[in-house]
Design a protein around this motif. Structure first.
Motif, PDB file in Angstrom:
ATOM      1  N   GLN A 210       0.761  -1.271  -0.004  1.00 31.20           N
ATOM      2  CA  GLN A 210       0.107   0.046  -0.097  1.00 31.20           C
ATOM      3  C   GLN A 210       0.863   1.117   0.055  1.00 31.20           C
ATOM      4  O   GLN A 210       2.007   1.306   0.269  1.00 31.20           O
ATOM      5  CB  GLN A 210      -0.898   0.040   1.350  1.00 31.20           C
ATOM      6  CG  GLN A 210      -1.760  -1.227   1.206  1.00 31.20           C
ATOM      7  CD  GLN A 210      -2.469  -1.422   2.929  1.00 31.20           C
ATOM      8  OE1 GLN A 210      -2.185  -0.454   3.446  1.00 31.20           O
ATOM      9  NE2 GLN A 210      -3.030  -2.433   3.049  1.00 31.20           N
ATOM     10  N   GLU A 211       0.318   2.288  -0.622  1.00 32.39           N
ATOM     11  CA  GLU A 211       0.998   3.749  -0.344  1.00 32.39           C
ATOM     12  C   GLU A 211       1.569   3.822   0.882  1.00 32.39           C
ATOM     13  O   GLU A 211       2.733   4.379   1.005  1.00 32.39           O
ATOM     14  CB  GLU A 211       0.296   4.646  -1.033  1.00 32.39           C
ATOM     15  CG  GLU A 211      -0.058   4.858  -2.495  1.00 32.39           C
ATOM     16  CD  GLU A 211      -0.869   5.898  -2.891  1.00 32.39           C
ATOM     17  OE1 GLU A 211       0.053   7.167  -2.915  1.00 32.39           O
ATOM     18  OE2 GLU A 211      -1.989   5.973  -3.196  1.00 32.39           O
ATOM     19  N   GLU A 212       0.783   3.628   1.839  1.00 33.21           N
ATOM     20  CA  GLU A 212       1.319   4.022   3.288  1.00 33.21           C
ATOM     21  C   GLU A 212       2.490   3.084   3.879  1.00 33.21           C
ATOM     22  O   GLU A 212       2.784   3.270   5.075  1.00 33.21           O
ATOM     23  CB  GLU A 212       0.065   4.007   4.167  1.00 33.21           C
ATOM     24  CG  GLU A 212      -0.839   2.792   4.211  1.00 33.21           C
ATOM     25  CD  GLU A 212      -1.779   3.019   3.265  1.00 33.21           C
ATOM     26  OE1 GLU A 212      -2.994   2.083   3.926  1.00 33.21           O
ATOM     27  OE2 GLU A 212      -1.825   3.564   2.318  1.00 33.21           O
ATOM     28  N   ASP A 213       2.771   2.100   3.196  1.00 37.36           N
ATOM     29  CA  ASP A 213       3.961   1.198   3.447  1.00 37.36           C
ATOM     30  C   ASP A 213       5.130   1.892   3.308  1.00 37.36           C
ATOM     31  O   ASP A 213       6.154   1.340   3.834  1.00 37.36           O
ATOM     32  CB  ASP A 213       3.596   0.104   2.810  1.00 37.36           C
ATOM     33  CG  ASP A 213       2.694  -0.973   3.120  1.00 37.36           C
ATOM     34  OD1 ASP A 213       2.329  -0.782   4.169  1.00 37.36           O
ATOM     35  OD2 ASP A 213       2.226  -1.785   2.291  1.00 37.36           O
ATOM     36  N   ALA A 214       5.318   3.119   2.656  1.00 37.72           N
ATOM     37  CA  ALA A 214       6.488   3.735   2.510  1.00 37.72           C
ATOM     38  C   ALA A 214       7.158   4.177   3.548  1.00 37.72           C
ATOM     39  O   ALA A 214       6.253   4.572   4.689  1.00 37.72           O
ATOM     40  CB  ALA A 214       6.212   5.007   1.558  1.00 37.72           C
ATOM     41  N   GLY A 215       8.600   4.017   3.607  1.00 37.07           N
ATOM     42  CA  GLY A 215       9.018   4.567   5.103  1.00 37.07           C
ATOM     43  C   GLY A 215      10.002   3.922   5.237  1.00 37.07           C
ATOM     44  O   GLY A 215      10.492   3.024   4.389  1.00 37.07           O
ATOM     45  N   TRP A 216      10.722   4.054   6.420  1.00 36.06           N
ATOM     46  CA  TRP A 216      11.936   3.311   6.806  1.00 36.06           C
ATOM     47  C   TRP A 216      11.614   1.939   7.584  1.00 36.06           C
ATOM     48  O   TRP A 216      10.826   1.772   8.550  1.00 36.06           O
ATOM     49  CB  TRP A 216      12.745   4.028   7.845  1.00 36.06           C
ATOM     50  CG  TRP A 216      13.498   5.311   7.131  1.00 36.06           C
ATOM     51  CD1 TRP A 216      12.960   6.549   7.417  1.00 36.06           C
ATOM     52  CD2 TRP A 216      14.809   5.250   6.623  1.00 36.06           C
ATOM     53  NE1 TRP A 216      13.999   7.450   6.378  1.00 36.06           N
ATOM     54  CE2 TRP A 216      15.106   6.570   6.155  1.00 36.06           C
ATOM     55  CE3 TRP A 216      15.621   4.109   6.283  1.00 36.06           C
ATOM     56  CZ2 TRP A 216      16.149   6.738   5.484  1.00 36.06           C
ATOM     57  CZ3 TRP A 216      16.699   4.428   5.479  1.00 36.06           C
ATOM     58  CH2 TRP A 216      17.029   5.950   5.338  1.00 36.06           C
ATOM     59  N   TYR A 217      12.403   0.904   7.383  1.00 32.14           N
ATOM     60  CA  TYR A 217      12.434  -0.359   8.053  1.00 32.14           C
ATOM     61  C   TYR A 217      13.578  -0.963   8.556  1.00 32.14           C
ATOM     62  O   TYR A 217      14.686  -0.572   7.892  1.00 32.14           O
ATOM     63  CB  TYR A 217      11.785  -1.368   7.039  1.00 32.14           C
ATOM     64  CG  TYR A 217      10.297  -1.240   6.557  1.00 32.14           C
ATOM     65  CD1 TYR A 217       9.330  -1.996   7.202  1.00 32.14           C
ATOM     66  CD2 TYR A 217       9.893  -0.349   5.561  1.00 32.14           C
ATOM     67  CE1 TYR A 217       7.928  -1.634   6.927  1.00 32.14           C
ATOM     68  CE2 TYR A 217       8.552   0.025   5.294  1.00 32.14           C
ATOM     69  CZ  TYR A 217       7.557  -0.838   5.954  1.00 32.14           C
ATOM     70  OH  TYR A 217       6.352  -0.550   5.727  1.00 32.14           O
ATOM     71  N   TRP A 218      13.674  -1.490   9.948  1.00 27.87           N
ATOM     72  CA  TRP A 218      14.702  -1.951  10.341  1.00 27.87           C
ATOM     73  C   TRP A 218      14.839  -3.608  10.419  1.00 27.87           C
ATOM     74  O   TRP A 218      13.706  -4.037  10.807  1.00 27.87           O
ATOM     75  CB  TRP A 218      14.920  -1.447  11.855  1.00 27.87           C
ATOM     76  CG  TRP A 218      15.607  -0.235  11.805  1.00 27.87           C
ATOM     77  CD1 TRP A 218      15.314   1.034  10.803  1.00 27.87           C
ATOM     78  CD2 TRP A 218      16.239   0.348  12.948  1.00 27.87           C
ATOM     79  NE1 TRP A 218      15.997   2.141  11.368  1.00 27.87           N
ATOM     80  CE2 TRP A 218      16.451   1.582  12.544  1.00 27.87           C
ATOM     81  CE3 TRP A 218      16.842   0.036  14.030  1.00 27.87           C
ATOM     82  CZ2 TRP A 218      17.534   2.454  13.451  1.00 27.87           C
ATOM     83  CZ3 TRP A 218      17.663   0.596  14.823  1.00 27.87           C
ATOM     84  CH2 TRP A 218      17.843   1.907  14.468  1.00 27.87           C
ATOM     85  N   CYS A 219      15.886  -4.190  10.142  1.00 25.67           N
ATOM     86  CA  CYS A 219      16.180  -5.620  10.215  1.00 25.67           C
ATOM     87  C   CYS A 219      17.348  -5.649  11.470  1.00 25.67           C
ATOM     88  O   CYS A 219      18.013  -5.110  11.385  1.00 25.67           O
ATOM     89  CB  CYS A 219      16.617  -6.168   8.945  1.00 25.67           C
ATOM     90  SG  CYS A 219      17.027  -7.863   9.044  1.00 25.67           S
ATOM     91  N   GLY A 220      16.789  -6.620  12.322  1.00 23.34           N
ATOM     92  CA  GLY A 220      17.521  -6.535  13.723  1.00 23.34           C
ATOM     93  C   GLY A 220      17.901  -8.282  14.257  1.00 23.34           C
ATOM     94  O   GLY A 220      16.808  -8.859  13.944  1.00 23.34           O
TER      95      GLY A 220
END
Length: 418
Positions: free
Chosen positions: A305-315
């Motif tokens: 979805q458009e609102e999925d745009a943004g920063w993601y972290w893998c940890g």
């Protein structure tokens, strides 16, 4: 101002008859490692008179009560003054070079009858383009108080991030302040380390100007790195799907592997290997595979979805140690190139014949391939429908400080001219 290659505390306090230790940190370069280190006191005429240096010199007034220990493998040297006197109060300089006007940092020492001793500075080392986790010890347990992380400058502590949502521009997407524990402890996580991140920092609770949490941390970012440079962006299409491969050190006993969504110095957990899935992502995110032997796990997101745009972290987490890496997801409606003028330019698509691609009229996907880099990383993959190739991202290897420092201790019978 504090030099980018040499830094230390700007203020020290000591008690009459007791001792005080000052730590000076420098970038680990061949010149810095082998050059002369010195400690001098500024006189009224502006001349800085040497007290001790690594050439073997010690002033007569300080013979037997001052020592200098250089640990070039760690990029630090320590000066200890004992049997403090009130007239030891003044402005000092720790520095590197053949003269006392070369690379240096000034500091003020105040000696009095009832001064409390200055606490030690914790040294945290990270690799360029890698990540670090800094543990802030238990303090104020009032959960309503703001937690913050600031960088010490000449006269103040410059705010980097806090739990009210403030994040400095150069730290957006790469710093996370963890929720406070019942003991009042919390952690600072930083990834995509830059050389200019080196310096002295303070973590605390409450007001930035208050010193009720005076822990000082020295962050040393090694300039030499085996970690490759990588883009920060991954593209997807509305309605499509993508897969993200995270890597960790298979020799590490990580109790938790996860993907979280970053915003304003917070990171909301989306999915982990224990089966947790955030309720707003149920049915469209999962950890599709995990290989303990190779140290990888793959996260698949669908129905973008458009609102999925943004920063993601893998940890990956093991006790207080946490290795992380971040990527910014860009969502496009149509098949046209995306630009991100704020921070960097998207990498041009590079299609390898060894990568398998697939294309459907309704969605885009990434076919991940393995990376030989250990630690955390994102897999190399190809995004179909004119999106960009995802290149590796990594986190740091843990560095073990070498020992065997050289120590210069003087006695009244050993003095030199300088």
């Amino acid at each position: 101002p504090v030099s980018s290659t040499l830094y230390g505390s700007r203020f020290l306090t000591g008690e009459v008859g007791r001792s005080v230790t000052h730590q000076c940190f420098y970038s680990i370069t061949p010149a810095n490692k082998h050059d002369r280190k010195y400690w001098c006191k500024l006189a009224g005429n502006g001349v800085c008179n040497t007290i001790i240096s690594t050439t073997g010199y010690t002033s007569k007034d300080h013979a037997g009560r001052v020592s200098l220990e250089d640990i070039p493998q760690d990029g630090t040297f320590r000066v200890t003054m004992t049997d403090l006197k009130e007239n030891d109060t003044g402005t000092y300089r720790c520095g590197i070079g053949t003269t006392n006007r070369d690379l240096y940092v000034n500091l003020n020492l105040r000696v009095s009858a009832d001064a409390g001793a200055s606490g030690p500075i914790e040294l945290i080392r990270g690799e360029f383009r890698g990540s670090v986790s800094i543990f802030c010890p238990p303090g104020d347990t009032q959960g309503g108080k703001k937690r913050f992380w600031c960088k010490l400058g000449r006269n103040s502590c410059i705010l980097i991030a806090d739990t009210d949502g403030y994040v400095g521009k150069s730290y957006r997407g790469r710093i996370f302040i963890t929720p406070q524990e019942s003991s009042g402890a919390f952690k600072i996580l930083i990834n995509d380390l830059k050389k200019e991140d080196s310096g002295l920092y303070r973590c605390g609770t409450g007001r930035l100007s208050a010193w009720d949490s005076p822990q000082v941390v020295a962050l040393q970012v090694t300039t030499a790195s085996a970690l490759p440079q990588r883009p920060k962006f991954l593209s997807g299409t509305v309605g499509g799907s993508l897969s993200l491969k995270c890597h960790y050190n298979p020799k590490g006993n990580y109790e938790k592997k996860y993907l979280c969504r970053w915003k304003d110095a917070h990171c909301s957990m989306l999915v982990d290997v224990d089966g947790f899935v955030h309720k707003s992502y149920e049915g469209r995110i999962q950890i599709a595979s995990s290989d303990q032997e190779k140290g990888t796990y793959t996260v698949v997101m669908s129905h973008l979805q458009e609102e999925d745009a943004g920063w993601y972290w893998c940890g990956a987490k093991n006790g207080h140690t946490e290795h992380t890496s971040s990527v910014k997801l860009l969502i496009q409606k149509e098949n046209h190139s995306l630009q991100e003028p704020e921070t960097s330019t998207l990498v041009k698509p590079t299609l390898s014949p060894s990568l398998t691609t697939c294309s459907t009229p309704t969605h885009s996907s990434i076919t991940p391939t393995h990376s030989s880099i250990t630690g955390l990383t994102y897999a190399t993959g190809t995004v179909t429908e004119n999106t960009s190739t995802l290149l590796p991202a990594t986190s740091p290897s843990t560095l073990t400080p070498a020992t065997s420092p050289s120590t210069f201790v003087t006695s009244p019978s050993q003095t030199y001219d300088e």
